[in-house]
Design an enzyme around this catalytic site. Sequence first.
Site, PDB file in Angstrom:
ATOM      1  N   ASP A  63     -19.688 -77.363 -35.489  1.00 18.82           N
ATOM      2  CA  ASP A  63     -19.557 -75.941 -35.800  1.00 18.82           C
ATOM      3  C   ASP A  63     -19.720 -75.660 -37.295  1.00 18.82           C
ATOM      4  O   ASP A  63     -19.711 -76.579 -38.119  1.00 18.82           O
ATOM      5  CB  ASP A  63     -18.210 -75.393 -35.294  1.00 18.82           C
ATOM      6  CG  ASP A  63     -17.028 -76.323 -35.594  1.00 18.82           C
ATOM      7  OD1 ASP A  63     -17.154 -77.209 -36.464  1.00 18.82           O
ATOM      8  OD2 ASP A  63     -15.982 -76.167 -34.962  1.00 18.82           O
ATOM      9  N   ASN A 132      -4.584 -74.175 -30.601  1.00 13.71           N
ATOM     10  CA  ASN A 132      -4.760 -73.280 -29.444  1.00 13.71           C
ATOM     11  C   ASN A 132      -5.626 -73.922 -28.352  1.00 13.71           C
ATOM     12  O   ASN A 132      -5.983 -73.266 -27.384  1.00 13.71           O
ATOM     13  CB  ASN A 132      -5.377 -71.949 -29.897  1.00 13.71           C
ATOM     14  CG  ASN A 132      -6.764 -72.122 -30.512  1.00 13.71           C
ATOM     15  OD1 ASN A 132      -7.301 -73.237 -30.545  1.00 13.71           O
ATOM     16  ND2 ASN A 132      -7.349 -71.041 -30.993  1.00 13.71           N
ATOM     17  N   GLU A 139     -13.037 -71.114 -28.725  1.00 10.76           N
ATOM     18  CA  GLU A 139     -11.688 -70.574 -28.676  1.00 10.76           C
ATOM     19  C   GLU A 139     -11.248 -70.375 -27.223  1.00 10.76           C
ATOM     20  O   GLU A 139     -12.085 -70.383 -26.309  1.00 10.76           O
ATOM     21  CB  GLU A 139     -11.666 -69.233 -29.429  1.00 10.76           C
ATOM     22  CG  GLU A 139     -12.020 -69.341 -30.915  1.00 10.76           C
ATOM     23  CD  GLU A 139     -10.879 -69.869 -31.777  1.00 10.76           C
ATOM     24  OE1 GLU A 139     -10.272 -70.890 -31.393  1.00 10.76           O
ATOM     25  OE2 GLU A 139     -10.622 -69.284 -32.835  1.00 10.76           O
TER      26      GLU A 139
END
Length: 250
Positions: A63, A132, A139
Amino acid sequence: MEIIIEPDAGALADRAAQIVFAELARKPDLVLGLATGRTPIGLYERLRTKPEAFADVRFFNLDEFFGLGPSDPNSFNAFFYKHLLNHVKFQAKNVHLLRGDVKDLEEQAQLVEDRIKVVGGIDLQILGIGRNGHIGFNEPGSSLGSRTRPKTLEPETVAHYGGSIPNLAITMGVGTIMEARRCLMLASGADKAEIVCRMVEGPIMSEVPATALQMHPRAAAVLDEAAASKLKRRDYYKWVFANKWRVGQK
Ligand code: GLP
């Protein structure tokens, strides 16, 4: 998922380096997917001890932040040069890191997807996990079949970086990551214990993108004791690793 539990972050880095060097010995022109974060830094320090080993390696990464070029110290490109590439022998033509300083993130995403195909797929993908449950910047809620694409970051992720980064990134998709022949997930520290437990022992769901690794035919998670502390079957994983079949065993 194979679970390897090491006493501390140093031993975790040793184990991860051993796995990467074994892959390099098998295939010197390895297609290696890199990851950022504090977790793999110890691994990169160990990889730097054999600079010649990377002369033919093809490098990809997970990323990058939108708008940041390699000269920006907050960019992931800068991270890879600082922690690995500046210290090893490599060929510029073999570096295929995602670029965030482009006009069209979708075009960049397609370009890297195409390059992965051209080189015959990623052999070994290094991964970390966000608190998370994200892998790369996939995400929570990311499709488990997603491809490389632009992604809006959670406010918590932006806050984790002190708010000094863009809200947008480009990330390899979960589906793209799942096509790597081997995945090596690294997690250390007590603050990862809860999410590591969900990744390994929880239900597979897009809410925790890292759970997709349960479906991967060859994924290993190298954890330190602190990150493994909430695993219900921790002792069993240790027993399996101590007693597993190894090549050449009689
Ligand atoms: C970032 C990266 C992830 C990485 C995660 C964990 O969000 N995009 O690829 O796994 O950080 O970072 P750390 O190792 O610092 O906990």
